[in-house]
Structure formats: C-alpha cells, structure tokens
Design a protein around this motif. Structure first.
Motif, short mmCIF file in Angstrom:
data_model
loop_
_atom_site.label_atom_id
_atom_site.label_comp_id
_atom_site.label_asym_id
_atom_site.label_seq_id
_atom_site.Cartn_x
_atom_site.Cartn_y
_atom_site.Cartn_z
N ARG A 99 27.73 79.81 -28.54
CA ARG A 99 26.89 80.22 -29.67
C ARG A 99 27.53 81.36 -30.45
O ARG A 99 27.22 81.57 -31.62
CB ARG A 99 25.50 80.63 -29.15
N GLY A 100 28.40 82.12 -29.77
CA GLY A 100 29.07 83.25 -30.44
C GLY A 100 28.79 84.59 -29.80
O GLY A 100 29.29 85.61 -30.26
N PHE A 101 27.98 84.58 -28.73
CA PHE A 101 27.68 85.85 -28.08
C PHE A 101 28.84 86.30 -27.20
O PHE A 101 29.60 85.48 -26.67
CB PHE A 101 26.39 85.73 -27.25
N LYS A 102 28.94 87.61 -27.06
CA LYS A 102 30.03 88.23 -26.29
C LYS A 102 29.49 88.69 -24.94
O LYS A 102 28.50 89.44 -24.90
CB LYS A 102 30.60 89.41 -27.09
N LEU A 103 30.11 88.24 -23.86
CA LEU A 103 29.71 88.67 -22.51
C LEU A 103 30.27 90.07 -22.29
O LEU A 103 31.49 90.28 -22.36
CB LEU A 103 30.29 87.70 -21.48
N ILE A 104 29.38 91.03 -22.02
CA ILE A 104 29.87 92.41 -21.87
C ILE A 104 29.57 92.99 -20.48
O ILE A 104 29.91 94.13 -20.20
CB ILE A 104 29.32 93.35 -22.98
N ALA A 105 28.95 92.18 -19.59
CA ALA A 105 28.76 92.57 -18.18
C ALA A 105 28.32 91.33 -17.42
O ALA A 105 27.60 90.49 -17.97
CB ALA A 105 27.71 93.67 -18.05
N ALA A 106 28.77 91.21 -16.16
CA ALA A 106 28.36 90.06 -15.33
C ALA A 106 28.63 90.36 -13.87
O ALA A 106 29.63 91.01 -13.52
CB ALA A 106 29.14 88.80 -15.73
N LYS A 107 27.71 89.93 -13.01
CA LYS A 107 27.91 90.08 -11.56
C LYS A 107 26.87 89.26 -10.79
O LYS A 107 25.77 89.00 -11.29
CB LYS A 107 27.79 91.54 -11.14
N LEU A 108 27.22 88.87 -9.56
CA LEU A 108 26.25 88.32 -8.61
C LEU A 108 25.53 89.49 -7.95
O LEU A 108 26.12 90.55 -7.73
CB LEU A 108 26.96 87.53 -7.51
N ALA A 109 24.26 89.28 -7.60
CA ALA A 109 23.53 90.35 -6.91
C ALA A 109 22.48 89.75 -5.98
O ALA A 109 22.01 88.63 -6.19
CB ALA A 109 22.84 91.25 -7.94
N LEU A 110 22.16 90.53 -4.93
CA LEU A 110 21.04 90.22 -4.03
C LEU A 110 20.07 91.39 -4.15
O LEU A 110 20.13 92.33 -3.37
CB LEU A 110 21.54 90.09 -2.59
N PRO A 111 19.20 91.37 -5.15
CA PRO A 111 18.34 92.53 -5.40
C PRO A 111 17.32 92.75 -4.29
O PRO A 111 16.86 91.79 -3.66
CB PRO A 111 17.64 92.18 -6.72
N THR A 112 16.97 94.00 -4.08
CA THR A 112 15.92 94.33 -3.11
C THR A 112 14.55 93.98 -3.72
O THR A 112 14.42 93.78 -4.93
CB THR A 112 15.91 95.83 -2.79
N LYS A 113 13.55 93.94 -2.82
CA LYS A 113 12.18 93.68 -3.27
C LYS A 113 11.74 94.73 -4.29
O LYS A 113 11.17 94.41 -5.32
CB LYS A 113 11.27 93.71 -2.02
#
Ligand code: GDP
Ligand code: MG
Length: 155
Positions: A35-49
């Motif tokens: 679409r034209g958007f720029k990825l400026i952060a990315a990661k896998l996570a296992l968030p806490t409750k």
C-alpha cells in the motif's frame, strides 16, 4: 478544522496469536508494504497478562474480556509499527470490521477470519491511541529512515 494530512503518522498493527499460528504475518506485512506504508518497528512477543490488560484497558468491563486475554496469551504475537499518510484510519480500513462476518472481502479480516474472538489482527483506532500503544509495545522506540521510493508514493 481537520489537521493537515501527515505522511509521518504512525499506527500500531499486531498479528494476534491466531494470525501468527495461521502463517499470516507475511501477508499482513505485504499488504501494508504494497500500500506504501513504511515498516519502522517489528518483533515477535509473548506479552504478560498485565501487558495485555494495559493494552485492552478500555475493554476491562466487557463480558468477553477474560476470554480475550486468554486468547491473546495463547501464543506469540507479532508487533509492528507502520508509518505513512493517514496510517491509523487507512490501517483500520485494511483490517476490516471488528467482526469478520461483517468485514468486507478484500480486507484482512474479511479475507482470512470468521469469528470476532479470532480476528487475527489488531490496529490502533485513533492517532492518540496509536502513540500510547507504540509506547507500550515498543518502549525501545521505532526507526527513522527514508524509503528511496517515497517520491513515487507521495506527490
Ligand atoms: P478492534 O479495535 O476492531 O480490535 O475491536 P475492539 O477494540 O472493540 O475489541 C478488541 C478485540 O476484542 C477485538 O479485536 C476482538 O478480538 C475482541 N472482541 C471485541 N468484541 C468482541 C465480542 O463481542 N466477543 C468476543 N468474543 N470478542 C470480542
Ligand atoms: Mg480496538
């Protein structure tokens, strides 16, 4: 008066555990990139409750809240920040309606999901909430860089 269009607007997009499990991380990234958007952060996570309860704090009185937290803790999530013109509103449009049964075909939920409690992705619903969510999920911050194609995406 509406604020002027901002090509640096940021939105928080997340593949939920079902989106990750069903192999849809790449599809979600691809749609935003194309679409034209720029990825400026990315990661896998296992968030806490607690982290998820903070993220969904405005829904804590809803009957589905406990089930939502259990669902969101059922596996890893993939966290992303995209930057670009009208990123928050356009991102929501690309995700589709909260309930996939009413999401238009051509949207991510409308193409890949059926149940409201398994709707594969999250997207910020306002610029203010996007900034809050980016702080919550990426306390380390996001990246600044130029796309060489920017002049082909923006006038
Ligand atoms: P969103 O911004 O489109 O994700 O929707 P909301 O912020 O209203 O709700 C957050 C998430 O809670 C949704 O994406 C769904 O996963 C879940 N949710 C919302 N409404 C319902 C509901 O009526 N039932 C169930 N089981 N889950 C819901
Ligand atoms: Mg929401």
């Amino acid at each position: 008066m509406a604020p002027p269009p901002n090509i640096h607007e940021r939105t928080y997009i997340m593949a939920k555990p079902d989106g990750v499990d069903r192999g849809l991380i790449g599809e979600i990234i691809t749609r935003f990139e194309k679409r034209g958007f720029k990825l400026i952060a990315a990661k896998l996570a296992l968030p806490t409750k607690q982290h998820l309860e903070d993220h969904y704090g405005d829904l804590k009185d809803k009957p589905f809240f406990p089930g939502l937290i259990t669902y969101m803790q059922s596996g890893p999530v993939f966290c992303m920040v995209f930057e670009g013109l009208d990123a928050v509103k356009t991102g929501r449009a690309m995700l589709g309606a909260t309930n996939p049964l009413t999401s238009q075909p051509g949207t991510i939920r409308g193409d890949y999901a059926l149940a409201v409690g398994r709707n594969i992705c999250h997207g910020s619903d306002s610029v203010e909430n996007a900034e809050k969510e980016i702080k919550l999920w990426f306390p380390e911050g996001t990246l600044q860089y130029q796309l060489s194609q920017a002049s082909m995406i923006y006038e």
